[in-house]
Motif scaffolding. Structure first.
Motif, short mmCIF file in Angstrom:
data_model
loop_
_atom_site.label_atom_id
_atom_site.label_comp_id
_atom_site.label_asym_id
_atom_site.label_seq_id
_atom_site.Cartn_x
_atom_site.Cartn_y
_atom_site.Cartn_z
N UNK B 6 -2.48 -4.73 9.46
CA UNK B 6 -2.15 -3.87 8.44
C UNK B 6 -0.58 -4.29 8.30
N UNK B 7 -0.28 -4.94 7.23
CA UNK B 7 0.98 -5.32 6.92
C UNK B 7 1.60 -4.54 5.80
N UNK B 8 0.95 -3.96 5.18
CA UNK B 8 1.47 -3.19 3.68
C UNK B 8 0.42 -2.18 3.33
N UNK B 9 1.06 -0.92 2.69
CA UNK B 9 -0.23 -0.10 2.15
C UNK B 9 -0.07 -0.29 0.66
N UNK B 10 0.40 -1.19 0.12
CA UNK B 10 0.48 -1.54 -1.52
C UNK B 10 -0.75 -2.20 -1.64
N UNK B 15 -8.90 0.67 -6.58
CA UNK B 15 -9.95 0.51 -5.92
C UNK B 15 -9.72 -0.31 -4.64
N UNK B 16 -8.81 -1.19 -4.72
CA UNK B 16 -8.41 -1.85 -3.48
C UNK B 16 -7.84 -1.00 -2.66
N UNK B 17 -7.14 0.03 -3.22
CA UNK B 17 -6.47 1.23 -2.33
C UNK B 17 -7.52 1.86 -1.62
N UNK B 67 -2.76 6.16 0.95
CA UNK B 67 -2.48 4.90 0.17
C UNK B 67 -2.28 5.17 -1.17
N UNK B 68 -2.90 6.34 -1.78
CA UNK B 68 -2.53 6.63 -3.36
C UNK B 68 -0.99 7.10 -3.41
N UNK B 69 -0.48 7.73 -2.41
CA UNK B 69 0.94 8.14 -2.51
C UNK B 69 1.78 6.72 -2.44
N UNK B 70 1.50 6.28 -1.32
CA UNK B 70 2.56 4.95 -1.18
C UNK B 70 2.34 4.00 -2.45
N UNK C 70 -2.11 12.61 -8.98
CA UNK C 70 -1.90 11.45 -9.80
C UNK C 70 -1.75 11.73 -11.14
N UNK C 71 -2.19 12.90 -11.81
CA UNK C 71 -2.08 13.36 -12.99
C UNK C 71 -0.94 14.39 -13.40
N UNK C 72 -0.02 14.65 -12.27
CA UNK C 72 1.06 15.40 -12.41
C UNK C 72 0.46 16.75 -12.78
#
Lengths: 76, 76, 76, 76, 76, 76
Positions: B6-10, B15-17, B67-70, C70-72
């Motif tokens: 795990x090197x990044x949350x980006x 979908x990849x997230x 992940x979404x917040x990141x 995500x949608x505020x």
């Protein structure tokens, strides 16, 4: 607990952050059941039980939210 | 775990997230039960059990929040 | 999963956002148990079980938090 | 679901926000089990079961987080 | 409860914050079951049960999110 | 529910905020099972059951997140 085990939520990488989340999850168990002996006896109960493993992963996920926010998702 | 996973949350896309959230969820299980053999034996237990599947989806949902917040919800 | 099923978390209305949360919840199940046949067999197990329905609603609620943020909260 | 049931997360008061959280929780159940008949049959199962009631209150709590954030905690 | 037990969410260190999260988790149990006697009787039930320990750690994790956010993750 | 029971999420102290979180948790149960009689009958079921107590504490923890955020963690 007089032992010092948590001085910062900041880690260098997301993976170290994930591993800190695991530590936080385990400490929650340890504070609730301080006996090393009893915890050792219970380990197979959840480590070899599908529901116990998913539940463990869930606690880690919640703690990882905290650690990730603390590190601003390692974006800085 | 010495392996780097795990090197990044980006991620590039949501979908990849989501797929990274699945990986995080599975790693929580793997850290708790490192034996490949035992995990393989348990897989049918939750994969063919309605409650186990819903619980798995819940852990993924919690990790997907992180992940979404990141990724600022992939709005940038 | 090679199929593309999630390109954005943005929806026009809260209701579409809620329905996207349902989709995210179902995909968590599908990734964990890819067999259509097994999932179809398990559906009555949670669809006709009070606890399974409440647990399903909980996963949707967690994903709806993500989609709403995500949608505020559809306030813009 | 073709019926329109959620056009906004904004409510006038915290109590109306709480009641919207209840509606969101129930819709999660309804989408998962669309049959009115089956849901009616299951209602006593969780309504008269302590664990079912606590689990229901938990789903409401999660949805109330979303509605509260959407309304900026009714502080404006 | 007339006793004053929570005057601030601010702590000096993350570890004290974690210990406050434990206190918050225990108070949730105490408010629900005020009898010291009954709680004492139940303690072995979850303290020596793998699922009870994981569930306890989960409640602590949720409260630790709150305490951590209150302290801006001890970054100031 | 025509009765007015929630006019604000703002409290003077964290402890009052915690007690409001308890009230929110109980109202989730009350809306789901409005009969005072049935709820009274079920109370011993979770109040004297370790898992029921931990689950109750978890719902309180989730609602306390909401109340704490609403009050900016009582830092103002």
């Amino acid at each position: 607990m007089s032992e010092q085990w948590l001085t910062s939520l900041i880690t260098d990488t997301p993976q170290e952050g994930y591993e800190l989340a695991i530590k936080l999850s385990r400490m929650g168990v340890k504070y609730t059941q301080p006996s090393d002996e009893i915890r050792a006896k219970l380990r197979p109960e959840y480590g070899e039980d599908a529901n116990g493993l998913i539940a463990s992963s869930q606690v880690i996920a919640i703690n990882f939210q905290t650690v990730s926010a603390a590190n601003n998702y390692w974006k800085d």
